[in-house]
Structure formats: structure tokens, C-alpha cells
Write a protein that holds these residues in place. Structure first.
Motif, PDB file in Angstrom:
ATOM      1  N   GLN A 329     -58.256 -51.594 -16.111  1.00 46.72           N
ATOM      2  CA  GLN A 329     -59.077 -52.043 -14.978  1.00 46.72           C
ATOM      3  C   GLN A 329     -59.934 -50.868 -14.482  1.00 46.72           C
ATOM      4  OE1 GLN A 329     -58.992 -55.166 -13.886  1.00 46.72           O
ATOM      5  NE2 GLN A 329     -60.340 -54.966 -12.118  1.00 46.72           N
ATOM      6  N   PRO A 330     -61.259 -51.051 -14.385  1.00 47.56           N
ATOM      7  CA  PRO A 330     -62.128 -49.927 -13.973  1.00 47.56           C
ATOM      8  C   PRO A 330     -61.959 -49.596 -12.489  1.00 47.56           C
ATOM      9  CG  PRO A 330     -63.409 -51.931 -14.173  1.00 47.56           C
ATOM     10  CD  PRO A 330     -62.042 -52.270 -14.690  1.00 47.56           C
ATOM     11  N   SER A 331     -62.243 -48.350 -12.164  1.00 47.92           N
ATOM     12  CA  SER A 331     -62.184 -47.910 -10.765  1.00 47.92           C
ATOM     13  C   SER A 331     -63.402 -48.440 -10.004  1.00 47.92           C
ATOM     14  CB  SER A 331     -62.176 -46.380 -10.690  1.00 47.92           C
ATOM     15  OG  SER A 331     -61.060 -45.855 -11.372  1.00 47.92           O
ATOM     16  N   GLU A 332     -63.189 -48.785  -8.738  1.00 48.68           N
ATOM     17  CA  GLU A 332     -64.290 -49.282  -7.896  1.00 48.68           C
ATOM     18  C   GLU A 332     -64.980 -48.155  -7.140  1.00 48.68           C
ATOM     19  OE1 GLU A 332     -63.060 -52.408  -5.306  1.00 48.68           O
ATOM     20  OE2 GLU A 332     -61.812 -53.377  -6.824  1.00 48.68           O
ATOM     21  N   HIS A 333     -64.254 -47.068  -6.905  1.00 49.55           N
ATOM     22  CA  HIS A 333     -64.801 -45.955  -6.126  1.00 49.55           C
ATOM     23  C   HIS A 333     -64.565 -44.653  -6.874  1.00 49.55           C
ATOM     24  CE1 HIS A 333     -65.348 -48.491  -2.536  1.00 49.55           C
ATOM     25  NE2 HIS A 333     -64.181 -49.025  -2.848  1.00 49.55           N
ATOM     26  N   LYS A 334     -65.378 -43.661  -6.551  1.00 53.76           N
ATOM     27  CA  LYS A 334     -65.247 -42.357  -7.193  1.00 53.76           C
ATOM     28  C   LYS A 334     -63.887 -41.729  -6.891  1.00 53.76           C
ATOM     29  CE  LYS A 334     -67.515 -37.831  -7.533  1.00 53.76           C
ATOM     30  NZ  LYS A 334     -68.622 -36.990  -7.025  1.00 53.76           N
ATOM     31  N   HIS A 335     -63.417 -41.897  -5.642  1.00 54.38           N
ATOM     32  CA  HIS A 335     -62.136 -41.279  -5.295  1.00 54.38           C
ATOM     33  C   HIS A 335     -60.975 -41.949  -6.037  1.00 54.38           C
ATOM     34  CE1 HIS A 335     -61.134 -44.605  -2.551  1.00 54.38           C
ATOM     35  NE2 HIS A 335     -62.357 -44.505  -2.052  1.00 54.38           N
ATOM     36  N   GLU A 336     -61.109 -43.227  -6.379  1.00 56.94           N
ATOM     37  CA  GLU A 336     -60.074 -43.873  -7.181  1.00 56.94           C
ATOM     38  C   GLU A 336     -60.038 -43.275  -8.588  1.00 56.94           C
ATOM     39  OE1 GLU A 336     -60.148 -48.291  -5.043  1.00 56.94           O
ATOM     40  OE2 GLU A 336     -61.106 -47.984  -7.008  1.00 56.94           O
TER      41      GLU A 336
END
Length: 560
Positions: A329-336
Motif C-alpha cells: 500500500q503506497p504512502s499518502e504523506h511524505k512523513h509516512e
């Protein structure tokens, strides 16, 4: 006997480890009189009387005597009530041994200054610093007298710095300087000119001195007049500028307070209308936690909440109490993306898995602990970027610019106040300037969106505190997950969470994710241990004059 020996050894060790603290003496020099008597050969016989008020034990007093270039000091002796005292010299520092406790003591010092009188064609000059900026003790009241070999006329005096304006000529031609209180670290040269005939054995140097003295006197008078004019101007400027700056600061504070109060009340009403449900996910959960419960460093609970949020979003799955695996599952935010990199790249096992116990073990190594600390700081920075981009705070460039301009002008003016001796205005200008600049730097009030988000979470957690199982079960699944994560991340002590209380709810909710079957306290403890290792690593890595008197002369007083 054993206890006595132990006490002596402990005291000796303390004296060895902390000599400065152990030898500190509490004293005050209340009165100082310095009498300099010249003879016809130009030798100056000096007698000093210093009255010390000691509080506690003491061993003696000190006097630093630094001769001017080309001169010398000899014959140093000390007395009390005419009784000689033991002295010891260490370079230019003289020690006088006279011990006691809680006493008022007057010490008499005698010494001779050689080659300090210069004979010009029209006068004999004695220019001397009895103390300078190397002095570390205050003199409560100081008087200096300089007497000629015999009564005379034509004596001229000038004082500098602390001695400025203090000199007078006595009827017998002696010079007297009533300096009063002299603070530590101050200069105070004295300059006296006597009649040439008083020193028949001295060799005359070419040139005159009285014209120089007249020029100096005129210069000092001009400087004094200019200083008084500066002081008057500074007071006038301050009387106008300081109230204006104060009113500006108060006005900005009042306006911002009224605006924040209005926005907060509006947000509170909207949050109440929202009922018992979690706020819309306008920002990520880590950003919501950092925004509504700001902390200097990432607490373990904040990291646990971030990990639970990745599980909620399906980016991570929990396979045991301490082991987790990354999904596609791809990250939604840079910090994730950064947080996943910390867990599975920096501290993973190389197979797409991460174990909390392994994190604790690996951060015992200083190098890996340092990497962990740096990566967590990077993660927090990117969370802050999301908050900034969400425009939860608003800038007031006009007001901030005005405050910066006012603070900068005040800071510059404060320097002028200090130079001009307007000390009251200086004391007011410094905090005012700091207040303007600090306010400008931190003038980022919450926007309406920011107020609404805070009030919505505050309202939700307040209702959660009194909610029952049925209320909890009635919430949409996402509200339950996000509310649970928020409660963990904020360590809200007013919420009786959930590990035991909501266990039944978790079991009764088939759609609840697997991670609710595990105790997040395990995560908290693991991240806490890693954080302590990182903090320890950081602390371990980080644990690694001439005087101002005339001719270089001067000195000061002290005690030991």
C-alpha cells in the motif's frame, strides 16, 4: 576515630575536586583609604587601609599591585593595629594571612612605588592606577590622597573613569579623590601635578605638562557636556518612544486576543454541532497529534500512534505483539514514507519486517541510536511541513513587519540609552524590544480552520471520557480507529482508555483490525527504550587579561 578519618578524607577530596567553591569567601570591603606620600627623590610611600566585613570563615586578604611600565613596587608589608602580619607574594598578587570568622577587620598595607614621578619643565606628574578592571571586589567607599614632600601650591588634579570629577586640592597642596562606591571591574586612574621645586634630585625631561593637563581638563569638560546633552536627548526620545512602543505591543496583544476568542467560540459551537464523532480527516493523525498536543520531542505514545495509523491505513500489518510487516500500500504523506523507512529500512530485518524488541537491542549501539534520533527528528520535521501546508495558522506580515521594525529601532535606541546613561529607559527598552521581536517571530495565530480542528478534537475526547460501550459501538469504524489512536497519542489522563474497558467492544466488532487485539503499551515501552538510548548517545557525544589602568598598571583587592 574511623568516622573522623572518613570526614577528613571527604573534606580533602572536596577541596581537591572543587577548590574554587571550597575556598570561596563571603566578604565586603566597606571602606578603603589610600594615602600616597612623596619624598623629594620621587619615591611614593603608600599606606592603604581596607576594612573587610567577613561573613563566615576566612584565611586572609589579597591585594593585586600591577606597576606601570617603567616603574616598580617594593617593600610590601601588612599590619593590623600596628602588629605585622605574614605576607606572601605570587607574581603581582600579594596575600596577607589573617584568619578568623564573622569579623570586621581593618588591614593596613604599606609599599613603595619607584620611578613613578616624572619631572617636566613646568611640573612633576604622578599618574597612577591604584585599581583597574582586573579588580574583582567592590569598594564600599574609597578615598585616595596624594601628598607632596612638603606643603606647596600650584597642585593640579584630574581623575578618569570612576575618579572623574572627584579630585580636589587641599590647603597644603595635597590632592584628594573622594570616589565613593567603586564597583568591581572598573578603572579609575588619578593624575596629579606638583610644583617642580619639590623634587630637586629628579632629572627633568623635555616638554611641559600643565598645558597637557589644561587640554585634558577641557577635553573632559567637553565630553561631560556632550554626555549630559546625550542624556537629555535620550530621556526625551525615550519618553516618547517607549510609551508608543508599549501601546503598540498592548494593542497587538488585545486585537489578537479578541480575534482568537471570537474564532475559538465560533469553532466550539461548530464542534458541538458535530456531536460525538471524530473530526473529518483534513490532516493525517500524526499531524493532528503534533498540532493539537505540541511536544518538543516525539514521545513514545506519539510514535505508537503513528505506527497504529499505518496499520489502520493498511500500509503495515501486525503479525505478533512485537513484529510488523510492510505492505505494498503506497504512502499518502511524505512523513509516512519516512516513518516506514525508519522502521523497515533503517531498523528492519531486510525482509520487509520490523520487530520492536530488535529496535530496543539495536539502539543500544551509540551509532545506531544516533541514526534513530536523527531519523525521528526528520520525521517530525515532515509532519510539521504537513501542518504548515494545511494553513492551520495564518501569517500577519503587516503586523509582524511593524513589530520587527519597532523592536529593531528599540534595540538600537537601547544601546543609545546605555551610552547616554539613561539607565531607567534602558531597563524598559530592552524587554520592550524583546517583546516586539518575540511577538513578531511567533505571531502565527490559529486560522479558523485551525481553531475548528482543535475544538473538534477537544470536544470528541471530552465526550469520549463519559461514553459507554454502546456509544462507542455506535461510532463509524473510522471514527473509532482514529479516536482510539488519538487517545493513545495524547496520553489523555482524563480518558479511561480502553485497553480493558473497550476489550469487549473490540471482540464484538468483526470489522475491527487485528492490531486492536494487542496492547499498545508494548509499543510505547519499546519506543521509550529506544528514545532513552538515543538521548544517552546524544549526551555522551556532546560531553566532550591585560588591565585597563594607565600604562598597563592597576590591580584590585580580594580575600581567601
Amino acid at each position: 576515630m574511623t568516622r573522623l578519618i572518613r570526614t577528613i578524607l571527604t573534606a580533602t577530596l572536596l577541596l581537591f575536586l572543587f577548590p574554587a567553591a571550597a575556598m570561596a569567601v563571603d566578604f565586603e570591603i566597606t571602606d578603603s583609604t589610600i594615602e600616597a606620600k612623596m619624598d623629594k627623590s620621587g619615591r611614593v610611600n603608600v599606606t592603604e587601609y581596607h576594612t573587610y566585613q567577613f561573613d563566615g570563615d576566612f584565611n586572609g586578604v589579597t591585594r593585586m599591585l600591577v606597576p606601570k611600565e617603567g616603574t616598580d613596587i617594593s617593600g610590601f608589608n601588612a599590619f593590623e593595629n600596628g602588629k605585622p602580619l605574614k605576607t606572601e607574594r605570587d607574581g603581582e598578587l600579594y596575600k596577607v594571612f589573617r584568619g578568623g570568622e564573622d569579623e570586621k577587620v581593618t588591614i593596613e598595607l604599606r609599599y613603595v612605588i619607584e620611578d613613578s614621578v616624572i619631572l617636566y619643565e613646568d611640573g612633576a606628574e604622578f599618574y597612577w592606577p591604584f585599581f583597574d578592571d582586573r579588580n574583582e571586589a567592590d569598594y564600599g567607599r574609597m578615598i585616595i590622597t596624594v601628598a607632596p614632600p612638603e606643603p606647596a601650591t600650584g597642585t593640579e588634579v584630574i581623575g578618569y573613569d570612576e575618579a572623574a570629577g572627584t579630585g580636589t586640592v587641599e590647603s597644603d597642596g595635597s590632592a584628594r579623590f573622594d570616589l565613593g562606591h567603586v564597583g568591581s571591574g572598573e578603572n579609575g586612574d588619578i593624575r596629579v601635578v606638583f610644583d617642580v621645586s619639590l623634587f630637586p634630585s629628579l632629572n627633568t625631561v623635555s616638554g611641559t605638562i600643565r598645558n597637557t593637563i589644561a587640554d585634558e581638563r577641557a577635553r573632559l569638560a567637553e565630553e561631560q557636556e556632550a554626555a549630559e546633552a546625550r542624556h537629555r536627548n535620550a530621556v526625551l526620545i525615550g519618553n516618547i518612544m517607549l510609551p508608543s512602543a508599549g501601546l503598540l505591543l498592548l494593542a497587538v496583544g488585545w486585537i489578537e486576543w479578541k480575534s482568537a476568542r471570537r474564532k475559538r467560540e465560533s469553532a466550539r459551537l461548530k464542534a458541538e454541532e458535530n456531536g460525538f464523532r471524530a473530526p473529518d480527516e483534513t490532516i493525517s493523525m500524526p499531524a493532528a497529534l503534533q498540532f493539537t498536543a505540541t511536544a518538543i520531542s516525539a514521545e513514545p505514545e506519539r510514535l505508537s500512534a503513528a505506527l497504529l495509523d499505518l496499520i489502520r491505513k493498511g500500509q503495515v500489518v501486525q503479525v505478533t505483539e512485537t513484529r510488523f510487516e510492510e505492505t505494498d500500500q503506497p504512502s499518502e504523506h511524505k512523513h509516512e514514507e519516512i516513518f516506514r523507512s525508519i522502521l523497515f529500512d533503517s531498523f528492519g530485518d531486510g525482509t520487509g519486517a520490523f520487530d520492536l524488541d530488535e529496535l530496543k537491542r539495536r539502539t543500544e549501539d551509540d551509532e545506531e541510536a544516533s541514526e534513530y534520533s536523527n531519523r525521528v527528528a526528520e520525521w517530525m520535521g515532515t509532519v510539521a511541513e504537513e501542518i504548515k501546508e494545511a494553513r492551520l495558522r495564518e501569517a500577519h506580515p503587516g503586523t509582524s513587519g511593524l513589530l520587527v521594525l519597532t523592536g529593531s529601532v528599540l534595540a538600537g535606541t537601547a544601546i543609545y540609552f546605555g551610552i547616554s546613561g539613561a539607565l531607567v529607559h534602558l531597563a524598559i527598552a530592552i524587554p520592550l524590544a524583546a517583546g516586539c521581536l518575540i511577538t513578531a517571530a511567533f505571531l502565527r495565530p490559529l486560522s479558523e480552520k485551525g481553531h475548528l480542528l482543535r475544538e473538534q478534537w477537544r470536544t470528541f475526547t471530552g465526550k469520549l471520557d463519559g461514553a459507554g460501550i454502546d456509544d462507542w459501538k455506535s461510532l463509524p469504524r473510522e471514527d473509532r480507529l482514529r479516536g482510539y489512536i488519538y487517545a493513545i497519542g495524547t496520553k489523555n489522563k482524563h480518558i479511561d482508555l480502553p485497553f480493558a474497558r473497550f476489550a469487549e467492544t473490540r471482540q464484538a466488532s468483526p470489522e475491527a483490525p487485528v492490531f486492536f487485539g494487542y496492547d499498545p503499551l508494548i509499543m510505547n515501552r519499546s519506543f521509550a527504550v529506544a528514545g532513552k538510548h538515543a538521548a544517552h548517545s546524544s549526551s555522551s557525544s556532546s560531553s566532550t587579561s591585560s588591565g585597563g589602568g594607565t600604562g598597563g598598571g592597576g590591580g584590585g583587592s580580594g580575600a581567601f
